[in-house]
Design an enzyme around this catalytic site. Structure first.
Site: not given
Ligand SMILES: [Zn+2]
Length: 241
Positions: A80, A99, A101, A169
């Site tokens: 990613e 990024h 979660h 996500h």
């Molecule tokens: Zn992710």
């Protein structure tokens, strides 16, 4: 990777940011943090595919903004990484991105309940956090943002803001520095937890746009950022180095 003084110090801070975000439970075994290259704005620095809690200096890799690995390095990069490069392409004001979660933010990606700042420290995430749904442009996927095209779609949805949710996500945060993006990410998670605690009692009152603007400007100034960074650095085990 050849190092110079600014690059050496940037890599050190990036390793610390990895450990901080793990310690503060923003990132677990997955998720990542990157920074724009301090000497070349057309590149960014990001760990190889590894859990942030164990990232070391040797894990940091250098990428072009389109996600191409610069060096002859055969270690596996994050799938990613395109999230980061696409944001640096679209936002010259952004020098660091995360990024994650964090579980507390996920409910706000699944419902119409808005993720708005309800306590002052979360003003740094901005007045609203939109939801990007990969289904809209890309249909059924493996839910990863693993192409430049997807990264650019996500960056468009982020727009001029500091954060965006990914439906089912997680989230992406963007800031002018590693210190700022850690503050945005950590207080975004805390703010989500506070809303979830408040909802059974009644509808939470959000900060007004004017309060968000003034409070965020204050918190993202040098002194509060340095104080927060010192605190997080200590909690992550880097005090006094
Ligand atoms: Zn992710």
């Amino acid at each position: 990777m050849s190092t110079s003084e600014p690059l050496d110090s940037a890599i050190r801070d990036l390793v610390i940011a990895n450990r901080i975000l793990a310690r503060e439970n923003v990132i677990d075994g997955f998720g990542h943090v990157s920074m724009r290259h301090p000497l070349n704005p057309e590149r960014f620095l990001l760990s190889r595919s590894r859990s942030p809690e164990v990232v070391t200096r040797d894990d940091i890799m250098e990428f072009e903004l389109d996600g191409t690995l610069v060096s002859q390095d055969h270690r596996r990069p994050y799938a990613e990484r395109f999230i980061h490069g696409a944001i640096y392409m679209a936002r010259p004001d952004v020098n660091a991105a995360t990024h994650h979660h964090a579980h507390s933010v996920i409910p706000f990606s699944l419902t119409d309940e808005p993720l708005q700042p309800v306590f002052h420290m979360a003003s740094v995430m901005g007045t609203e956090v939109p939801v990007w749904d990969s289904q809209n442009e890309f249909g059924d996927t493996n839910m990863l943002v693993d192409t430049l095209e997807m990264g650019q779609s996500l960056a468009r949805h982020l727009g001029h803001r500091q954060a965006v949710l990914l439906r089912g996500h997680g989230a992406v945060c963007a800031g002018p520095s590693l210190q700022a993006v850690c503050m945005i990410s950590i207080y975004m998670k805390d703010n989500a937890e506070l809303i979830l605690k408040t909802l059974p009692l009644g509808k939470p009152a959000a900060l007004s746009p004017g309060e968000v603007e003034r409070t965020a400007a204050m918190l993202l100034s040098a002194m509060p950022l340095a104080r927060a960074w010192e605190y997080w650095t200590s909690r992550a085990g880097f005090q006094g180095i």
